[in-house]
Design an enzyme around this catalytic site. Structure first.
Site, short mmCIF file in Angstrom:
data_model
loop_
_atom_site.label_atom_id
_atom_site.label_comp_id
_atom_site.label_asym_id
_atom_site.label_seq_id
_atom_site.Cartn_x
_atom_site.Cartn_y
_atom_site.Cartn_z
N PRO A 186 -2.89 2.16 6.75
CA PRO A 186 -2.35 0.77 7.25
C PRO A 186 -1.30 -0.03 6.38
CG PRO A 186 -4.48 0.67 5.97
CD PRO A 186 -4.13 2.10 6.23
N ASN A 187 -0.35 -0.59 7.21
CA ASN A 187 0.87 -1.49 6.62
C ASN A 187 2.16 -0.29 6.52
OD1 ASN A 187 -0.35 -3.87 6.73
ND2 ASN A 187 -1.50 -3.37 4.92
N TYR B 145 7.74 -0.29 -2.73
CA TYR B 145 7.48 0.80 -1.88
C TYR B 145 8.93 1.59 -1.69
CZ TYR B 145 2.91 -0.87 -1.59
OH TYR B 145 1.45 -1.52 -1.75
N HIS C 19 -9.20 3.00 -1.66
CA HIS C 19 -9.85 2.40 -2.64
C HIS C 19 -10.99 1.96 -2.04
CE1 HIS C 19 -5.88 2.22 -4.21
NE2 HIS C 19 -5.26 1.26 -3.30
N ASP D 179 -15.20 10.92 3.81
CA ASP D 179 -16.03 11.67 4.37
C ASP D 179 -15.31 12.57 5.35
OD1 ASP D 179 -17.99 10.83 2.82
OD2 ASP D 179 -18.91 9.78 4.40
N HIS E 244 0.87 8.92 -2.72
CA HIS E 244 1.22 7.41 -2.82
C HIS E 244 2.82 7.05 -3.37
CE1 HIS E 244 -3.04 6.59 -2.41
NE2 HIS E 244 -3.27 7.70 -3.11
N SER F 153 4.15 4.35 -4.79
CA SER F 153 4.09 3.80 -5.92
C SER F 153 2.97 4.68 -6.79
CB SER F 153 3.84 2.39 -6.09
OG SER F 153 2.51 2.36 -5.59
N ARG G 34 -0.46 -0.43 -11.37
CA ARG G 34 -0.53 -1.69 -10.66
C ARG G 34 -2.03 -2.35 -10.91
NH1 ARG G 34 1.10 -0.61 -4.58
NH2 ARG G 34 1.34 -2.66 -4.78
N ARG H 240 -6.25 -0.81 -7.52
CA ARG H 240 -5.84 0.39 -6.89
C ARG H 240 -5.87 1.65 -8.11
NH1 ARG H 240 -2.16 -1.76 -3.11
NH2 ARG H 240 -1.63 -3.80 -3.38
#
Length: 145
Positions: free
Chosen positions: A10-11, A23, A79, A86, A102, A104, A109, A113
């Site tokens: 997401p995002n 980012y 997270h 799974d 990732h 970052s 952070r 996270r």
């Protein structure tokens, strides 16, 4: 032809405009183009992004069934998504490498996270190197598959 699935949560479709100080300024299209240019001609980078947990899980099931290596940036699902974890565990069971990435460094952070529910079933984790995290992951996959 070898295919590497590069899955994004997401995002991440907002990369390039979303918090570039965290980012970076590259979009997912920029990252895809960079990866495609860095692999041999017989390797396909299949980069996908979804804000939908179920769609990501479906793609991981596809990877397990087709024995496709996965580079995964689970984003916020890192997270707390036990469902994604799974599904990712099925890659390990199928003998398919999974590299968690990732942009970052989550450990530098916010505290929430610092925990990844994915890392425990991943082959390895690369974080904190911006878009180079993806390149390092793809390089590893190419050397170990």
């Amino acid at each position: 032809m070898t295919t590497i699935l590069v899955l994004n949560g997401p995002n991440l479709g907002r990369l390039g405009t979303r918090e570039p100080e965290v980012y970076g300024s590259e979009s997912l299209a920029d990252i895809r183009d960079s990866l495609a240019g860095a692999v041999p001609g017989d390797v396909e980078i299949d980069l996908r992004q979804s804000d939908d947990e179920a769609e990501l899980i479906g793609w991981i099931h596809e990877a397990a069934d087709r024995k496709l290596p996965v580079v995964l940036n689970p984003a916020a699902f890192t997270h707390y998504s036990y469902a994604l974890r799974d599904a990712a565990a099925q890659l390990k069971q199928a003998g398919v490498p999974l590299v968690e990435v990732h942009l970052s460094n989550p450990h530098s952070r916010e505290t929430f996270r610092h925990t990844s529910v994915i890392s425990g079933v991943a082959t390895g984790v690369i974080a904190g190197f911006g878009s180079d995290s993806y390149r390092m992951a793809v390089d590893w996959v190419l050397r170990h598959t």
